[in-house]
Design a protein around this motif. Structure first.
Motif, PDB file in Angstrom:
ATOM      1  N   PHE A 208       0.817  -1.224   0.000  1.00  0.00           N
ATOM      2  CA  PHE A 208       0.000   0.000   0.000  1.00  0.00           C
ATOM      3  C   PHE A 208       0.849   1.273   0.000  1.00  0.00           C
ATOM      4  CE2 PHE A 208      -2.389  -3.527   1.743  1.00  0.00           C
ATOM      5  CZ  PHE A 208      -3.419  -3.573   0.838  1.00  0.00           C
ATOM      6  N   GLY A 209       2.151   1.098   0.143  1.00  0.00           N
ATOM      7  CA  GLY A 209       3.049   2.245   0.040  1.00  0.00           C
ATOM      8  C   GLY A 209       3.281   2.673  -1.400  1.00  0.00           C
ATOM      9  N   VAL A 210       2.984   1.759  -2.333  1.00  0.00           N
ATOM     10  CA  VAL A 210       3.163   2.113  -3.747  1.00  0.00           C
ATOM     11  C   VAL A 210       1.824   2.264  -4.462  1.00  0.00           C
ATOM     12  CG1 VAL A 210       5.422   1.007  -3.918  1.00  0.00           C
ATOM     13  CG2 VAL A 210       3.377  -0.323  -4.404  1.00  0.00           C
ATOM     14  N   LEU A 211       0.743   2.132  -3.723  1.00  0.00           N
ATOM     15  CA  LEU A 211      -0.589   2.174  -4.343  1.00  0.00           C
ATOM     16  C   LEU A 211      -1.087   3.627  -4.407  1.00  0.00           C
ATOM     17  CD1 LEU A 211      -1.859  -0.529  -5.233  1.00  0.00           C
ATOM     18  CD2 LEU A 211      -3.487  -0.293  -3.369  1.00  0.00           C
ATOM     19  N   GLN A 212      -0.330   4.468  -5.062  1.00  0.00           N
ATOM     20  CA  GLN A 212      -0.676   5.892  -5.060  1.00  0.00           C
ATOM     21  C   GLN A 212      -1.930   6.178  -5.877  1.00  0.00           C
ATOM     22  OE1 GLN A 212       2.970   7.716  -6.295  1.00  0.00           O
ATOM     23  NE2 GLN A 212       3.820   7.659  -4.231  1.00  0.00           N
ATOM     24  N   GLY A 213      -2.263   5.291  -6.775  1.00  0.00           N
ATOM     25  CA  GLY A 213      -3.474   5.473  -7.563  1.00  0.00           C
ATOM     26  C   GLY A 213      -4.733   5.216  -6.774  1.00  0.00           C
ATOM     27  N   HIS A 214      -4.586   4.700  -5.559  1.00  0.00           N
ATOM     28  CA  HIS A 214      -5.752   4.434  -4.704  1.00  0.00           C
ATOM     29  C   HIS A 214      -5.538   5.110  -3.353  1.00  0.00           C
ATOM     30  CE1 HIS A 214      -7.818   1.524  -7.288  1.00  0.00           C
ATOM     31  NE2 HIS A 214      -6.611   1.119  -7.627  1.00  0.00           N
ATOM     32  N   PRO A 215      -5.844   6.398  -3.277  1.00  0.00           N
ATOM     33  CA  PRO A 215      -5.550   7.155  -2.046  1.00  0.00           C
ATOM     34  C   PRO A 215      -6.230   6.595  -0.801  1.00  0.00           C
ATOM     35  CG  PRO A 215      -6.659   8.532  -3.676  1.00  0.00           C
ATOM     36  CD  PRO A 215      -6.440   7.222  -4.319  1.00  0.00           C
ATOM     37  N   PHE A 216      -7.312   5.818  -1.003  1.00  0.00           N
ATOM     38  CA  PHE A 216      -7.993   5.243   0.168  1.00  0.00           C
ATOM     39  C   PHE A 216      -7.063   4.275   0.920  1.00  0.00           C
ATOM     40  CE2 PHE A 216     -10.698   1.892   2.063  1.00  0.00           C
ATOM     41  CZ  PHE A 216     -11.379   2.678   2.977  1.00  0.00           C
ATOM     42  N   ALA A 217      -6.213   3.584   0.172  1.00  0.00           N
ATOM     43  CA  ALA A 217      -5.334   2.606   0.817  1.00  0.00           C
ATOM     44  C   ALA A 217      -3.903   3.095   0.909  1.00  0.00           C
ATOM     45  CB  ALA A 217      -5.377   1.285   0.042  1.00  0.00           C
ATOM     46  N   PHE A 218      -3.561   4.116   0.163  1.00  0.00           N
ATOM     47  CA  PHE A 218      -2.173   4.586   0.127  1.00  0.00           C
ATOM     48  C   PHE A 218      -1.719   5.090   1.502  1.00  0.00           C
ATOM     49  CE2 PHE A 218       0.749   8.261  -0.513  1.00  0.00           C
ATOM     50  CZ  PHE A 218       1.850   7.527  -0.904  1.00  0.00           C
ATOM     51  N   ARG A 219      -0.540   4.657   1.888  1.00  0.00           N
ATOM     52  CA  ARG A 219       0.019   5.092   3.179  1.00  0.00           C
ATOM     53  C   ARG A 219       1.475   5.500   3.004  1.00  0.00           C
ATOM     54  NH1 ARG A 219      -4.593   4.443   4.170  1.00  0.00           N
ATOM     55  NH2 ARG A 219      -5.595   3.682   6.065  1.00  0.00           N
ATOM     56  N   GLU A 220       1.864   6.479   3.812  1.00  0.00           N
ATOM     57  CA  GLU A 220       3.274   6.859   3.863  1.00  0.00           C
ATOM     58  C   GLU A 220       3.882   6.220   5.109  1.00  0.00           C
ATOM     59  OE1 GLU A 220       3.267  11.318   2.083  1.00  0.00           O
ATOM     60  OE2 GLU A 220       2.090  11.004   3.888  1.00  0.00           O
ATOM     61  N   GLY A 221       5.198   6.356   5.239  1.00  0.00           N
ATOM     62  CA  GLY A 221       5.814   5.760   6.428  1.00  0.00           C
ATOM     63  C   GLY A 221       7.271   6.089   6.539  1.00  0.00           C
ATOM     64  N   LEU A 222       8.050   5.091   6.953  1.00  0.00           N
ATOM     65  CA  LEU A 222       9.486   5.279   7.134  1.00  0.00           C
ATOM     66  C   LEU A 222      10.222   4.699   5.934  1.00  0.00           C
ATOM     67  CD1 LEU A 222       9.687   4.008  10.818  1.00  0.00           C
ATOM     68  CD2 LEU A 222       9.794   6.397  10.091  1.00  0.00           C
ATOM     69  N   ALA A 223      11.012   5.511   5.264  1.00  0.00           N
ATOM     70  CA  ALA A 223      11.784   5.083   4.090  1.00  0.00           C
ATOM     71  C   ALA A 223      10.869   4.324   3.122  1.00  0.00           C
ATOM     72  CB  ALA A 223      12.975   4.237   4.535  1.00  0.00           C
ATOM     73  N   ILE A 224      11.212   3.075   2.791  1.00  0.00           N
ATOM     74  CA  ILE A 224      10.381   2.335   1.825  1.00  0.00           C
ATOM     75  C   ILE A 224       9.223   1.616   2.502  1.00  0.00           C
ATOM     76  CG2 ILE A 224      12.275   2.021   0.179  1.00  0.00           C
ATOM     77  CD1 ILE A 224      12.432  -0.919   1.200  1.00  0.00           C
ATOM     78  N   TRP A 225       9.135   1.719   3.830  1.00  0.00           N
ATOM     79  CA  TRP A 225       8.090   0.982   4.545  1.00  0.00           C
ATOM     80  C   TRP A 225       6.935   1.886   4.954  1.00  0.00           C
ATOM     81  CZ3 TRP A 225      13.315   0.205   6.369  1.00  0.00           C
ATOM     82  CH2 TRP A 225      13.900  -0.947   5.867  1.00  0.00           C
ATOM     83  N   PRO A 226       5.774   1.707   4.357  1.00  0.00           N
ATOM     84  CA  PRO A 226       4.607   2.487   4.795  1.00  0.00           C
ATOM     85  C   PRO A 226       4.117   1.984   6.147  1.00  0.00           C
ATOM     86  CG  PRO A 226       3.944   0.871   3.173  1.00  0.00           C
ATOM     87  CD  PRO A 226       5.431   0.764   3.281  1.00  0.00           C
ATOM     88  N   THR A 227       3.224   2.729   6.760  1.00  0.00           N
ATOM     89  CA  THR A 227       2.723   2.332   8.087  1.00  0.00           C
ATOM     90  C   THR A 227       2.035   0.963   8.041  1.00  0.00           C
ATOM     91  OG1 THR A 227       0.741   3.600   7.609  1.00  0.00           O
ATOM     92  CG2 THR A 227       2.412   4.675   8.984  1.00  0.00           C
ATOM     93  N   THR A 228       1.425   0.673   6.883  1.00  0.00           N
ATOM     94  CA  THR A 228       0.722  -0.617   6.775  1.00  0.00           C
ATOM     95  C   THR A 228       1.698  -1.799   6.872  1.00  0.00           C
ATOM     96  OG1 THR A 228       0.745  -0.110   4.414  1.00  0.00           O
ATOM     97  CG2 THR A 228      -1.378   0.009   5.528  1.00  0.00           C
ATOM     98  N   PHE A 229       2.959  -1.564   6.537  1.00  0.00           N
ATOM     99  CA  PHE A 229       3.977  -2.619   6.690  1.00  0.00           C
ATOM    100  C   PHE A 229       3.981  -3.110   8.141  1.00  0.00           C
ATOM    101  CE2 PHE A 229       8.242  -4.078   7.702  1.00  0.00           C
ATOM    102  CZ  PHE A 229       8.614  -4.836   6.603  1.00  0.00           C
ATOM    103  N   PHE A 230       4.015  -2.161   9.059  1.00  0.00           N
ATOM    104  CA  PHE A 230       4.086  -2.506  10.490  1.00  0.00           C
ATOM    105  C   PHE A 230       2.715  -2.962  11.027  1.00  0.00           C
ATOM    106  CE2 PHE A 230       7.212   0.732   9.411  1.00  0.00           C
ATOM    107  CZ  PHE A 230       8.384   0.044   9.693  1.00  0.00           C
ATOM    108  N   LEU A 231       1.658  -2.308  10.511  1.00  0.00           N
ATOM    109  CA  LEU A 231       0.312  -2.672  10.993  1.00  0.00           C
ATOM    110  C   LEU A 231      -0.048  -4.107  10.601  1.00  0.00           C
ATOM    111  CD1 LEU A 231      -1.677   0.622  10.271  1.00  0.00           C
ATOM    112  CD2 LEU A 231      -1.037  -0.304  12.497  1.00  0.00           C
ATOM    113  N   PHE A 232       0.383  -4.525   9.400  1.00  0.00           N
ATOM    114  CA  PHE A 232       0.081  -5.894   8.978  1.00  0.00           C
ATOM    115  C   PHE A 232       0.808  -6.909   9.864  1.00  0.00           C
ATOM    116  CE2 PHE A 232      -2.082  -6.568   4.720  1.00  0.00           C
ATOM    117  CZ  PHE A 232      -2.816  -5.405   4.791  1.00  0.00           C
TER     118      PHE A 232
END
Lengths: 419, 276
Positions: A208-232
């Motif tokens: 979801f860190g690269v899903l910029q075409g879908h802002p509903f799921a898109f997340r930012e985070g630390l370096a290459i890891w979006p917040t969803t990386f840790f949440l999952f």
């Protein structure tokens, strides 16, 4: 006939000593519906592989169908295998040995089921090795594929000694020696399994860190890891013990036997509850950050995504409060006080919450319009998709039933007879 | 991303990913290979016996692993973690060094459930007895509880004279049709004579120089242990989801197995002989 004794059980020579199993005929009779589902699912899978994805209702807009939702869900629920192994072998929580074998079988079912569905989704199974030989360097899913494959190998090696410990198989000297030596390397495999699980659970969220075409799921985070990386990772670690608790309870109810002591249930509940509290807290922070920073920075309104029925604001409330905060508090503070039934109900809610989260991140994400000319879409899976989905469920039920009948999944079962 | 793929570049990210991936694969394959090699080396009778006992003991429920010192009240509710081998148990060596305080309900030589316990015999947890003869040899037999479980038609498959026995290894087998049950050897030593049910013993063993019998039960320990074993037998014979009734009196039938024809003979006997 006394159903509690193994008389009338034609396969008694394969059943573990000291435990009682239902007559073989009744066992087969109960498996028949699942075998029928398995056969229908197999036909659906054949159609999908032979004729292609035109057998499904997926299209360019709905590239994530029920299969990917199923994949994400069962991989999260199967996390109980790595987490229980981690707790037993690395953190030395010996009490959880009572459910370790069952957790390994569940993990094996979940991961092999997920790979099976991925095989149907991707198609061309004879070219599956391309994934390893010609990996797509731009895809997070490459790491997921590598990790899941390696972890399935680890789970197979962990499952092997449980199978080889079958009453008849262990009479073969080579099997006896092999299961003993496999047991000796279990701490190493548990460590590798934990490492792999952390990364592939995280990488699934990293998508979801690269899903910029879908802002509903898109997340930012630390370096290459979006917040969803840790949440999952955290959500899977929290749901895993709950799913183990739930499956143990179901096995106990179906077999009408006590399989583990109450303190095992309480410990699983406490672990799941503790991790879920952390998850709910982080998920709330993530949601608020997404609403107030990520989405506005894209020129959109976060609340606007929750105006599309049937996915209104209730789904967010259900995910975080009803299936998140409420069961986490029940599990955390009620583990030593509440009856097992309450813990089981809370575990059901936790599992529902994780499944709902994966649904939101896949199906709801693709349903919502992202461009001004887009419209809200509803996706209904075809019968082939549902049949393939149910194939995995039936496959899981059959493998678990056979394992429960012929293998020693719950070492405390004999002791529980007298307590 | 992989070196053999067209377009691969030696970038830091690629190198880190490859290093981790190949390390994981190497650990998995290496561990499995080591296990396979070790398993191949384990294929020797003595080693297989050790492994078998390791799993059999591990599979025993906690209530069947009660420490001998808990039977006599010297310790409170202790479970054995040492494979019933008191010779290498630190707790055993400490406890035997202090004066005995016992709350055993049986006095020495008393007989629970009508089971005859010989005062000059030592007992192994696998239901064998050992008698030390005046010439230093050991006579091995099956205790009354296990004898009652063995059907009269079954054959004892005894080891040949000269066979080397090891504690908790295979002593001998009972076979009936396709079923068999393994009797654990209570001692180390070499078989010098074989008997049978009629002879009143099964084996005579020369222990050689290492006749360490500290792991065998004796005196006040035997009565409570035998009582707990009768309870274990009742549980094995009982229903699974009903309460097990543990009678505290009466006399055991001579041929228990014959009176429970519906039970799996092999399983019940194996469970009592500590085979999982």
């Amino acid at each position: 006939m006394d159903r509690n004794r193994n008389n009338g059980t034609k396969d008694i020579r394969l059943v573990a000593r000291g435990v009682n199993r239902m007559p073989f005929g009744k066992f087969l009779y109960l498996l028949v519906p699942w075998l029928i589902i398995l056969a229908i699912g197999m036909y659906a899978i054949f159609l999908c592989l032979a004729k292609g994805l035109n057998q499904t209702n997926m299209d360019n807009r709905f590239a994530f169908g029920v299969w990917i939702f199923l994949d994400l869900s069962i991989i999260a629920l199967g996390a109980g295998a790595f987490f229980t192994g981690f707790l037993v072998y690395i953190l030395k929580r010996e009490e959880l040995r009572a459910v370790l074998n069952s957790a390994v079988v569940i993990g094996f079912i979940c991961y092999s089921g997920a790979i099976l569905v991925l095989m149907v989704d991707v198609g061309q199974p004879l070219r599956a090795w391309f994934t390893f030989w010609h990996p797509n360097i731009h895809s997070m899913l490459t790491e997921v594929t590598f990790c899941i494959t390696c972890y399935l190998v680890v789970l197979s090696v962990e499952y092997a000694p449980i199978v080889l410990r079958n009453k008849k198989l262990k009479e073969v000297p080579a099997f006896l020696a092999m299961q003993y030596e496999l047991h000796r390397i279990m701490p190493v495999l548990a460590g590798v399994g934990t490492f792999l699980s952390f990364f592939h659970q995280g990488s699934l969220g990293g998508l979801f860190g690269v899903l910029q075409g879908h802002p509903f799921a898109f997340r930012e985070g630390l370096a290459i890891w979006p917040t969803t990386f840790f949440l999952f990772i955290i959500s899977a670690a929290a749901a895993g013990p709950s799913f183990i608790l739930l499956t143990t309870w179901i096995a106990s109810r179906v077999s009408r036997k006590r399989l583990v002591s109450d303190n095992v249930f309480a410990l699983l509940a406490r672990i799941s509850g503790s991790l879920l509290v952390v998850y709910v807290m982080l998920k709330s922070i993530d949601t608020l950050t997404w609403l107030n920073r990520t989405v506005p920075s894209l020129g959109l309104s976060g609340i606007g995504f929750f105006l599309w029925a049937p996915f209104n604001i209730w789904i967010l409330f259900a995910e975080i409060i009803v299936f998140g905060l409420v069961p986490s508090l029940f599990l955390l503070f009620g583990s030593g006080r509440l009856r097992t039934g309450w813990l089981v109900a809370s575990s059901v809610m936790v599992c529902c919450g994780i499944v709902l989260n994966r649904f939101v991140m896949t199906i709801q994400t693709l349903s919502l319009p992202t461009m001004s000319f887009d419209r809200f879409m509803i996706y209904t899976p075809s019968w082939q998709e549902i049949a393939a989905f149910l194939f995995v469920v039936a496959y899981g039920v059959i493998i678990y039933s056979l394992s429960f009948r012929y293998l020693r999944l719950f070492p405390q079962e004999i002791e529980m007879k007298v307590n | 991303m992989l070196p053999w793929v067209y377009g691969f570049t030696w970038q830091t990210g690629n190198i880190i990913f490859l290093s981790i991936f190949y390390s994981v694969v190497a650990v998995i394959l290496g561990s499995f290979s080591i296990a396979a090699i070790r398993a191949f080396r384990d294929l020797k009778p003595d080693r297989l016996d050790e492994i078998r006992w390791h799993f059999d003991f591990e599979s025993l429920p906690e209530f069947a692993k009660v420490c001998r010192h808990a039977f006599t009240g010297e310790v409170n509710q202790r479970v054995c973690r040492n494979g019933f081998d008191c010779r290498t148990c630190k707790v055993h060596s400490k406890i035997t060094g202090v004066p005995r305080i016992t709350k055993s309900v049986y006095s020495e030589g008393e007989i629970p459930f009508g089971l005859k316990i010989s005062a000059n015999c030592l007992y192994h947890r696998g239901h064998t007895w050992v008698r030390v003869e005046s010439d230093g040899t050991l006579t091995l037999g099956l205790d009354k509880l296990a004898e009652g479980l063995v059907w009269s038609q079954c054959e004892a498959d005894l080891p040949a004279v000269g066979t080397r026995l090891h504690v908790n290894g295979t002593g001998w087998y009972f076979r009936k049709e396709a079923s068999r049950a393994r009797v654990l050897s209570p001692v180390d030593g070499e078989v010098i004579a074989v008997g049978g049910r009629k002879e009143g013993f099964y084996l005579k063993v020369n222990p050689g120089n290492d006749s360490d019998l500290r792991h065998l039960l004796k005196g006040l320990e035997v009565g409570p242990w035998m009582t707990s074993e009768v309870e274990r037998l009742e549980m094995a014979l009982g229903a699974s989801d009903g309460a097990v009734s543990l009678a505290d009196g009466g006399v055991l039938l001579d041929n228990i197995a014959a009176n429970y024809p519906e039970q799996g003979w092999e399983d019940i006997l194996a469970l009592m002989l500590l085979e999982s």
